[in-house]
Design a protein around this motif. Structure first.
Motif, PDB file in Angstrom:
ATOM      1  N   SER A  38     -87.495  89.772  76.728  1.00  0.00           N
ATOM      2  CA  SER A  38     -88.286  88.593  76.358  1.00  0.00           C
ATOM      3  C   SER A  38     -88.314  88.399  74.850  1.00  0.00           C
ATOM      4  CB  SER A  38     -89.727  88.755  76.845  1.00  0.00           C
ATOM      5  OG  SER A  38     -89.785  88.856  78.238  1.00  0.00           O
ATOM      6  N   MET A  39     -88.536  87.146  74.441  1.00  0.00           N
ATOM      7  CA  MET A  39     -88.804  86.888  73.030  1.00  0.00           C
ATOM      8  C   MET A  39     -90.135  87.528  72.678  1.00  0.00           C
ATOM      9  SD  MET A  39     -87.771  82.964  72.073  1.00  0.00           S
ATOM     10  CE  MET A  39     -87.998  82.075  73.601  1.00  0.00           C
ATOM     11  N   SER A  40     -90.291  87.876  71.404  1.00  0.00           N
ATOM     12  CA  SER A  40     -91.597  88.342  70.948  1.00  0.00           C
ATOM     13  C   SER A  40     -92.552  87.146  70.914  1.00  0.00           C
ATOM     14  CB  SER A  40     -91.495  88.963  69.556  1.00  0.00           C
ATOM     15  OG  SER A  40     -91.254  87.959  68.577  1.00  0.00           O
ATOM     16  N   LEU A  41     -93.823  87.428  70.846  1.00  0.00           N
ATOM     17  CA  LEU A  41     -94.814  86.353  70.738  1.00  0.00           C
ATOM     18  C   LEU A  41     -94.519  85.482  69.528  1.00  0.00           C
ATOM     19  CD1 LEU A  41     -97.490  84.993  71.598  1.00  0.00           C
ATOM     20  CD2 LEU A  41     -98.664  86.718  70.211  1.00  0.00           C
ATOM     21  N   GLY A  42     -94.184  86.100  68.404  1.00  0.00           N
ATOM     22  CA  GLY A  42     -93.886  85.342  67.187  1.00  0.00           C
ATOM     23  C   GLY A  42     -92.643  84.489  67.310  1.00  0.00           C
ATOM     24  N   GLN A  43     -91.630  84.986  68.021  1.00  0.00           N
ATOM     25  CA  GLN A  43     -90.421  84.183  68.247  1.00  0.00           C
ATOM     26  C   GLN A  43     -90.728  83.000  69.157  1.00  0.00           C
ATOM     27  OE1 GLN A  43     -88.139  87.610  69.709  1.00  0.00           O
ATOM     28  NE2 GLN A  43     -86.463  86.928  68.380  1.00  0.00           N
ATOM     29  N   LEU A  44     -91.394  83.271  70.257  1.00  0.00           N
ATOM     30  CA  LEU A  44     -91.710  82.214  71.215  1.00  0.00           C
ATOM     31  C   LEU A  44     -92.617  81.160  70.594  1.00  0.00           C
ATOM     32  CD1 LEU A  44     -91.462  81.061  74.069  1.00  0.00           C
ATOM     33  CD2 LEU A  44     -93.354  82.575  74.741  1.00  0.00           C
ATOM     34  N   ALA A  45     -93.625  81.594  69.862  1.00  0.00           N
ATOM     35  CA  ALA A  45     -94.553  80.642  69.233  1.00  0.00           C
ATOM     36  C   ALA A  45     -93.839  79.771  68.202  1.00  0.00           C
ATOM     37  CB  ALA A  45     -95.719  81.393  68.598  1.00  0.00           C
ATOM     38  N   LEU A  46     -92.963  80.359  67.400  1.00  0.00           N
ATOM     39  CA  LEU A  46     -92.232  79.561  66.417  1.00  0.00           C
ATOM     40  C   LEU A  46     -91.253  78.619  67.121  1.00  0.00           C
ATOM     41  CD1 LEU A  46     -91.926  78.945  63.423  1.00  0.00           C
ATOM     42  CD2 LEU A  46     -90.162  80.738  63.318  1.00  0.00           C
ATOM     43  N   HIS A  47     -90.665  79.071  68.216  1.00  0.00           N
ATOM     44  CA  HIS A  47     -89.786  78.198  68.996  1.00  0.00           C
ATOM     45  C   HIS A  47     -90.568  76.990  69.505  1.00  0.00           C
ATOM     46  CE1 HIS A  47     -86.366  77.064  71.404  1.00  0.00           C
ATOM     47  NE2 HIS A  47     -87.073  77.127  72.527  1.00  0.00           N
ATOM     48  N   VAL A  48     -91.734  77.232  70.078  1.00  0.00           N
ATOM     49  CA  VAL A  48     -92.570  76.135  70.579  1.00  0.00           C
ATOM     50  C   VAL A  48     -92.934  75.186  69.431  1.00  0.00           C
ATOM     51  CG1 VAL A  48     -94.852  75.584  71.548  1.00  0.00           C
ATOM     52  CG2 VAL A  48     -93.437  77.361  72.603  1.00  0.00           C
ATOM     53  N   ALA A  49     -93.229  75.738  68.279  1.00  0.00           N
ATOM     54  CA  ALA A  49     -93.608  74.899  67.138  1.00  0.00           C
ATOM     55  C   ALA A  49     -92.458  74.026  66.648  1.00  0.00           C
ATOM     56  CB  ALA A  49     -94.119  75.786  65.996  1.00  0.00           C
ATOM     57  N   THR A  50     -91.225  74.480  66.804  1.00  0.00           N
ATOM     58  CA  THR A  50     -90.099  73.772  66.190  1.00  0.00           C
ATOM     59  C   THR A  50     -89.192  73.011  67.164  1.00  0.00           C
ATOM     60  OG1 THR A  50     -88.775  75.810  66.212  1.00  0.00           O
ATOM     61  CG2 THR A  50     -90.059  75.346  64.203  1.00  0.00           C
ATOM     62  N   VAL A  51     -89.409  73.138  68.449  1.00  0.00           N
ATOM     63  CA  VAL A  51     -88.548  72.459  69.431  1.00  0.00           C
ATOM     64  C   VAL A  51     -88.446  70.949  69.193  1.00  0.00           C
ATOM     65  CG1 VAL A  51     -88.453  71.720  71.874  1.00  0.00           C
ATOM     66  CG2 VAL A  51     -88.522  74.144  71.301  1.00  0.00           C
ATOM     67  N   PRO A  52     -89.525  70.193  69.040  1.00  0.00           N
ATOM     68  CA  PRO A  52     -89.362  68.738  68.965  1.00  0.00           C
ATOM     69  C   PRO A  52     -88.418  68.272  67.851  1.00  0.00           C
ATOM     70  CG  PRO A  52     -91.647  69.286  69.347  1.00  0.00           C
ATOM     71  CD  PRO A  52     -90.944  70.582  69.047  1.00  0.00           C
ATOM     72  N   GLY A  53     -88.615  68.757  66.654  1.00  0.00           N
ATOM     73  CA  GLY A  53     -87.764  68.322  65.542  1.00  0.00           C
ATOM     74  C   GLY A  53     -86.337  68.793  65.676  1.00  0.00           C
ATOM     75  N   ASN A  54     -86.164  70.038  66.096  1.00  0.00           N
ATOM     76  CA  ASN A  54     -84.807  70.573  66.238  1.00  0.00           C
ATOM     77  C   ASN A  54     -84.030  69.845  67.329  1.00  0.00           C
ATOM     78  OD1 ASN A  54     -85.286  72.411  64.192  1.00  0.00           O
ATOM     79  ND2 ASN A  54     -85.736  74.094  65.579  1.00  0.00           N
ATOM     80  N   VAL A  55     -84.663  69.597  68.450  1.00  0.00           N
ATOM     81  CA  VAL A  55     -83.963  68.902  69.535  1.00  0.00           C
ATOM     82  C   VAL A  55     -83.727  67.435  69.167  1.00  0.00           C
ATOM     83  CG1 VAL A  55     -84.051  68.201  71.966  1.00  0.00           C
ATOM     84  CG2 VAL A  55     -84.758  70.509  71.297  1.00  0.00           C
ATOM     85  N   ALA A  56     -84.673  66.819  68.484  1.00  0.00           N
ATOM     86  CA  ALA A  56     -84.481  65.426  68.057  1.00  0.00           C
ATOM     87  C   ALA A  56     -83.244  65.302  67.173  1.00  0.00           C
ATOM     88  CB  ALA A  56     -85.718  64.918  67.327  1.00  0.00           C
ATOM     89  N   GLU A  57     -83.050  66.257  66.275  1.00  0.00           N
ATOM     90  CA  GLU A  57     -81.861  66.216  65.417  1.00  0.00           C
ATOM     91  C   GLU A  57     -80.585  66.322  66.242  1.00  0.00           C
ATOM     92  OE1 GLU A  57     -82.609  69.289  62.478  1.00  0.00           O
ATOM     93  OE2 GLU A  57     -83.238  67.748  61.044  1.00  0.00           O
ATOM     94  N   LEU A  58     -80.595  67.161  67.263  1.00  0.00           N
ATOM     95  CA  LEU A  58     -79.427  67.265  68.150  1.00  0.00           C
ATOM     96  C   LEU A  58     -79.237  65.978  68.960  1.00  0.00           C
ATOM     97  CD1 LEU A  58     -79.838  70.899  69.528  1.00  0.00           C
ATOM     98  CD2 LEU A  58     -78.204  70.104  67.802  1.00  0.00           C
ATOM     99  N   ALA A  59     -80.340  65.421  69.451  1.00  0.00           N
ATOM    100  CA  ALA A  59     -80.271  64.212  70.281  1.00  0.00           C
ATOM    101  C   ALA A  59     -79.789  63.003  69.486  1.00  0.00           C
ATOM    102  CB  ALA A  59     -81.635  63.918  70.894  1.00  0.00           C
ATOM    103  N   ALA A  60     -79.969  63.022  68.185  1.00  0.00           N
ATOM    104  CA  ALA A  60     -79.558  61.893  67.350  1.00  0.00           C
ATOM    105  C   ALA A  60     -78.046  61.807  67.204  1.00  0.00           C
ATOM    106  CB  ALA A  60     -80.214  61.993  65.976  1.00  0.00           C
ATOM    107  N   LYS A  61     -77.360  62.915  67.465  1.00  0.00           N
ATOM    108  CA  LYS A  61     -75.909  62.935  67.367  1.00  0.00           C
ATOM    109  C   LYS A  61     -75.317  62.552  68.732  1.00  0.00           C
ATOM    110  CE  LYS A  61     -76.214  66.576  63.966  1.00  0.00           C
ATOM    111  NZ  LYS A  61     -75.993  67.984  63.658  1.00  0.00           N
TER     112      LYS A  61
END
Length: 167
Positions: A38-61
């Motif tokens: 499993s991801m650590s709590l810190g990895q999972l929490a940072l992933h949750v925090a950054t998913v919208p912007g990171n995926v939006a950048e991918l979706a824009a291409k």
């Protein structure tokens, strides 16, 4: 109303809920993981925090020539999580906000070395990879909190710790 408007309204509403979850992440347990795979709590929490912007950048291409590196860094501090979420949501709204229905209906693809491995309309990318994927990981965070005996906030209804419907 444009297709993207409803999705961005949902993003905004869910960001407030996600913020309440991230506020509960204990600094002392950022390196904790429920299982070695499993991801650590810190990895999972940072992933949750950054998913919208990171995926939006991918979706824009239109085409992603190779899958991104899915290695998630661990949050250095719990205090960075809510500001990271705010920045990520802001980025998603900025990147996707001007998309018209034609752009949302256009095909998007993920390739590996020139071979298509995933293709769907851009609206489906935003729905499934940005939003549904985000909710999935937020649910995982709630389980991590419960396993760590932390208070679990209400998301869509009452929890054992919080009931927004109680008198």
């Amino acid at each position: 109303m444009k297709m993207i408007d409803g999705l961005l309204a949902e993003l905004e509403q869910e960001a407030a809920t996600t913020s309440r979850v991230l506020e509960r992440i204990p600094q002392a347990h950022l390196s904790w993981r429920p299982h070695p795979k499993s991801m650590s709590l810190g990895q999972l929490a940072l992933h949750v925090a950054t998913v919208p912007g990171n995926v939006a950048e991918l979706a824009a291409k239109d085409t992603i020539p190779n899958p991104p590196n899915f290695t998630q860094p661990e949050a250095a501090t719990a205090a960075e999580l809510v500001p990271s979420l705010a920045a990520s949501v802001s980025k998603a709204k900025q990147v996707l906000g001007g998309f018209d229905d034609a752009r949302m209906g256009a095909m998007w693809s993920l390739q590996r070395d020139g071979k298509e491995i995933l293709a769907m309309p851009r609206a489906a990318v935003v729905r499934t990879i940005m939003l549904n994927h985000w909710y999935h990981h937020r649910g995982q965070l709630l389980v991590y909190l419960r396993l760590l005996n932390q208070s679990v906030p209400s998301v869509y209804g009452p929890t054992a710790d919080e009931n927004p419907f109680a008198a």
